[in-house]
Design a protein around this motif. Structure first.
Motif, PDB file in Angstrom:
ATOM      1  N   ALA A  32      10.561   2.741  -6.710  1.00  0.00           N
ATOM      2  CA  ALA A  32       9.722   3.816  -5.898  1.00  0.00           C
ATOM      3  C   ALA A  32      10.627   4.943  -5.245  1.00  0.00           C
ATOM      4  O   ALA A  32      10.526   6.112  -5.507  1.00  0.00           O
ATOM      5  N   ALA A  33      11.685   4.484  -4.547  1.00  0.00           N
ATOM      6  CA  ALA A  33      12.627   5.189  -4.070  1.00  0.00           C
ATOM      7  C   ALA A  33      13.373   5.949  -5.149  1.00  0.00           C
ATOM      8  O   ALA A  33      13.662   7.055  -4.833  1.00  0.00           O
ATOM      9  N   THR A  34      13.755   5.337  -5.902  1.00  0.00           N
ATOM     10  CA  THR A  34      14.375   5.794  -7.176  1.00  0.00           C
ATOM     11  C   THR A  34      13.585   7.131  -7.804  1.00  0.00           C
ATOM     12  O   THR A  34      14.254   8.142  -8.119  1.00  0.00           O
ATOM     13  N   ALA A  35      12.638   6.735  -8.130  1.00  0.00           N
ATOM     14  CA  ALA A  35      11.551   7.741  -8.428  1.00  0.00           C
ATOM     15  C   ALA A  35      11.112   8.967  -7.905  1.00  0.00           C
ATOM     16  O   ALA A  35      11.219  10.075  -8.261  1.00  0.00           O
ATOM     17  N   ALA A  36      11.318   8.654  -6.325  1.00  0.00           N
ATOM     18  CA  ALA A  36      11.225   9.854  -5.303  1.00  0.00           C
ATOM     19  C   ALA A  36      12.294  10.682  -5.415  1.00  0.00           C
ATOM     20  O   ALA A  36      12.189  11.820  -5.488  1.00  0.00           O
ATOM     21  N   LEU A  37      13.507  10.087  -5.648  1.00  0.00           N
ATOM     22  CA  LEU A  37      14.903  10.862  -5.778  1.00  0.00           C
ATOM     23  C   LEU A  37      14.888  11.552  -6.919  1.00  0.00           C
ATOM     24  O   LEU A  37      15.489  12.803  -6.783  1.00  0.00           O
ATOM     25  N   GLN A  38      14.547  11.107  -8.021  1.00  0.00           N
ATOM     26  CA  GLN A  38      14.438  11.793  -9.273  1.00  0.00           C
ATOM     27  C   GLN A  38      13.341  12.875  -9.389  1.00  0.00           C
ATOM     28  O   GLN A  38      13.803  14.093  -9.891  1.00  0.00           O
ATOM     29  N   ALA A  39      12.385  12.694  -8.597  1.00  0.00           N
ATOM     30  CA  ALA A  39      11.367  13.506  -8.845  1.00  0.00           C
ATOM     31  C   ALA A  39      11.491  14.918  -7.897  1.00  0.00           C
ATOM     32  O   ALA A  39      10.783  15.980  -8.191  1.00  0.00           O
ATOM     33  N   HIS A  40      12.165  14.725  -7.114  1.00  0.00           N
ATOM     34  CA  HIS A  40      12.345  15.893  -6.024  1.00  0.00           C
ATOM     35  C   HIS A  40      13.887  15.932  -5.448  1.00  0.00           C
ATOM     36  O   HIS A  40      14.245  15.851  -4.531  1.00  0.00           O
ATOM     37  N   PRO A  41      14.649  16.518  -6.616  1.00  0.00           N
ATOM     38  CA  PRO A  41      16.028  16.571  -6.426  1.00  0.00           C
ATOM     39  C   PRO A  41      16.642  17.619  -5.302  1.00  0.00           C
ATOM     40  O   PRO A  41      17.472  17.390  -4.599  1.00  0.00           O
ATOM     41  N   GLU A  42      15.367  18.714  -4.895  1.00  0.00           N
ATOM     42  CA  GLU A  42      15.914  19.671  -4.129  1.00  0.00           C
ATOM     43  C   GLU A  42      15.445  19.624  -2.760  1.00  0.00           C
ATOM     44  O   GLU A  42      15.537  20.359  -1.863  1.00  0.00           O
ATOM     45  N   ASN A  43      14.695  18.409  -2.518  1.00  0.00           N
ATOM     46  CA  ASN A  43      14.011  18.214  -1.205  1.00  0.00           C
ATOM     47  C   ASN A  43      15.019  17.366  -0.383  1.00  0.00           C
ATOM     48  O   ASN A  43      15.017  15.968  -0.738  1.00  0.00           O
ATOM     49  N   VAL A  49       0.842  -1.231   0.028  1.00  0.00           N
ATOM     50  CA  VAL A  49       0.091   0.085  -0.020  1.00  0.00           C
ATOM     51  C   VAL A  49       0.983   1.262   0.039  1.00  0.00           C
ATOM     52  O   VAL A  49       0.359   2.291  -0.849  1.00  0.00           O
ATOM     53  N   VAL A  50       1.984   1.266   0.635  1.00  0.00           N
ATOM     54  CA  VAL A  50       2.905   2.460   0.560  1.00  0.00           C
ATOM     55  C   VAL A  50       3.677   2.578  -0.726  1.00  0.00           C
ATOM     56  O   VAL A  50       3.638   3.847  -0.999  1.00  0.00           O
ATOM     57  N   VAL A  51       3.985   1.410  -1.467  1.00  0.00           N
ATOM     58  CA  VAL A  51       4.494   1.534  -2.464  1.00  0.00           C
ATOM     59  C   VAL A  51       3.582   2.108  -3.453  1.00  0.00           C
ATOM     60  O   VAL A  51       3.810   3.181  -4.449  1.00  0.00           O
ATOM     61  N   ALA A  52       2.141   1.862  -3.375  1.00  0.00           N
ATOM     62  CA  ALA A  52       1.135   2.191  -4.448  1.00  0.00           C
ATOM     63  C   ALA A  52       0.755   3.551  -4.452  1.00  0.00           C
ATOM     64  O   ALA A  52       0.650   4.122  -5.131  1.00  0.00           O
ATOM     65  N   ALA A  53       0.996   4.037  -2.846  1.00  0.00           N
ATOM     66  CA  ALA A  53       0.695   5.409  -2.562  1.00  0.00           C
ATOM     67  C   ALA A  53       1.778   6.377  -3.404  1.00  0.00           C
ATOM     68  O   ALA A  53       1.597   7.415  -3.722  1.00  0.00           O
ATOM     69  N   MET A  54       3.288   5.878  -3.318  1.00  0.00           N
ATOM     70  CA  MET A  54       4.017   6.589  -3.933  1.00  0.00           C
ATOM     71  C   MET A  54       3.980   6.491  -5.271  1.00  0.00           C
ATOM     72  O   MET A  54       4.496   7.756  -6.178  1.00  0.00           O
ATOM     73  N   GLN A  55       3.554   5.511  -6.102  1.00  0.00           N
ATOM     74  CA  GLN A  55       3.387   5.320  -7.287  1.00  0.00           C
ATOM     75  C   GLN A  55       2.343   6.385  -7.901  1.00  0.00           C
ATOM     76  O   GLN A  55       2.243   6.999  -8.781  1.00  0.00           O
ATOM     77  N   ALA A  56       1.357   6.534  -7.003  1.00  0.00           N
ATOM     78  CA  ALA A  56       0.121   7.162  -7.386  1.00  0.00           C
ATOM     79  C   ALA A  56       0.134   8.831  -7.219  1.00  0.00           C
ATOM     80  O   ALA A  56      -0.722   9.662  -7.838  1.00  0.00           O
ATOM     81  N   HIS A  57       1.114   9.108  -6.315  1.00  0.00           N
ATOM     82  CA  HIS A  57       1.358  10.497  -5.866  1.00  0.00           C
ATOM     83  C   HIS A  57       2.757  10.915  -6.267  1.00  0.00           C
ATOM     84  O   HIS A  57       3.271  11.293  -5.298  1.00  0.00           O
ATOM     85  N   PRO A  58       3.433  10.757  -7.137  1.00  0.00           N
ATOM     86  CA  PRO A  58       4.773  10.681  -7.518  1.00  0.00           C
ATOM     87  C   PRO A  58       5.378  12.468  -7.145  1.00  0.00           C
ATOM     88  O   PRO A  58       6.683  12.676  -6.956  1.00  0.00           O
ATOM     89  N   GLN A  59       4.385  13.484  -7.451  1.00  0.00           N
ATOM     90  CA  GLN A  59       4.785  14.881  -7.274  1.00  0.00           C
ATOM     91  C   GLN A  59       4.343  15.321  -5.861  1.00  0.00           C
ATOM     92  O   GLN A  59       4.883  16.392  -5.724  1.00  0.00           O
ATOM     93  N   GLN A  83      17.418   7.703  -0.222  1.00  0.00           N
ATOM     94  CA  GLN A  83      18.742   7.018  -0.220  1.00  0.00           C
ATOM     95  C   GLN A  83      18.888   6.170   0.690  1.00  0.00           C
ATOM     96  O   GLN A  83      19.477   4.789   0.641  1.00  0.00           O
ATOM     97  N   GLY A  84      18.363   6.407   1.831  1.00  0.00           N
ATOM     98  CA  GLY A  84      18.534   5.485   3.060  1.00  0.00           C
ATOM     99  C   GLY A  84      17.666   4.256   2.754  1.00  0.00           C
ATOM    100  O   GLY A  84      17.913   3.143   2.908  1.00  0.00           O
ATOM    101  N   LEU A  85      16.513   4.267   1.978  1.00  0.00           N
ATOM    102  CA  LEU A  85      15.684   3.218   1.692  1.00  0.00           C
ATOM    103  C   LEU A  85      16.423   2.567   0.787  1.00  0.00           C
ATOM    104  O   LEU A  85      16.750   1.255   0.825  1.00  0.00           O
ATOM    105  N   ARG A  86      16.866   3.129  -0.354  1.00  0.00           N
ATOM    106  CA  ARG A  86      17.810   2.287  -1.274  1.00  0.00           C
ATOM    107  C   ARG A  86      18.881   1.540  -0.832  1.00  0.00           C
ATOM    108  O   ARG A  86      19.314   0.583  -1.205  1.00  0.00           O
TER     109      ARG A  86
END
Length: 130
Positions: A104-115, A56-66, A123-126
């Motif tokens: 999902a972690a990689t996508a988060a890193l790529q979508a939010h490079p300034e956060n 469910v957490v991975v699905a949430a991250m995929q559904a709300h990438p921004q 990165q900790g998850l990866r």
């Protein structure tokens, strides 16, 4: 916390397109599964996984990438649930790999490079999957 983990997972499953529910759900799962009480913490993490928290957490991250909060809290929750060195923790990490948590972690890193928070948690998850 009896039943709380399952209730959070059910709420996230019932409202997959509501970013606020997903972000708060990820935060709740993190908080419910963290602590410094050893076996009890591990048991809560396992209960979360058994309830479907990883998926469910991975699905949430995929559904709300921004949505930065969903990404940060999702990485945080997954990182906490997948931590550990015993066989059960390794099985939780394998389940997370199957659910595509590293992607999902990689996508988060790529979508939010300034956060910085997303970067740190992502990165900790990866790192858990290396």
């Amino acid at each position: 916390a009896a039943g709380a983990i399952e209730a959070v997972v059910a709420a996230m499953q019932a409202s997959p397109q509501v970013a606020e529910v997903q972000g708060c759900g990820c935060l709740a799962l993190f908080r419910l599964c963290c602590g410094y009480d050893g076996d009890a913490e591990l048991a809560r993490s396992q209960r979360a996984v058994d309830a479907g928290a990883i998926e469910v957490v991975v699905a949430a991250m995929q559904a709300h990438p921004q949505v930065e909060d969903v990404q940060k809290m999702g990485c945080w929750a997954l990182r906490n649930v997948c931590s550990g060195t015993d066989a059960a923790a390794r099985a939780r990490r394998q389940r997370a790999v199957t659910a595509r948590a590293p992607e999902a972690a990689t996508a988060a890193l790529q979508a939010h490079p300034e956060n910085a928070a997303v970067q740190g948690q992502g990165q900790g998850l990866r790192d858990l999957f290396v």
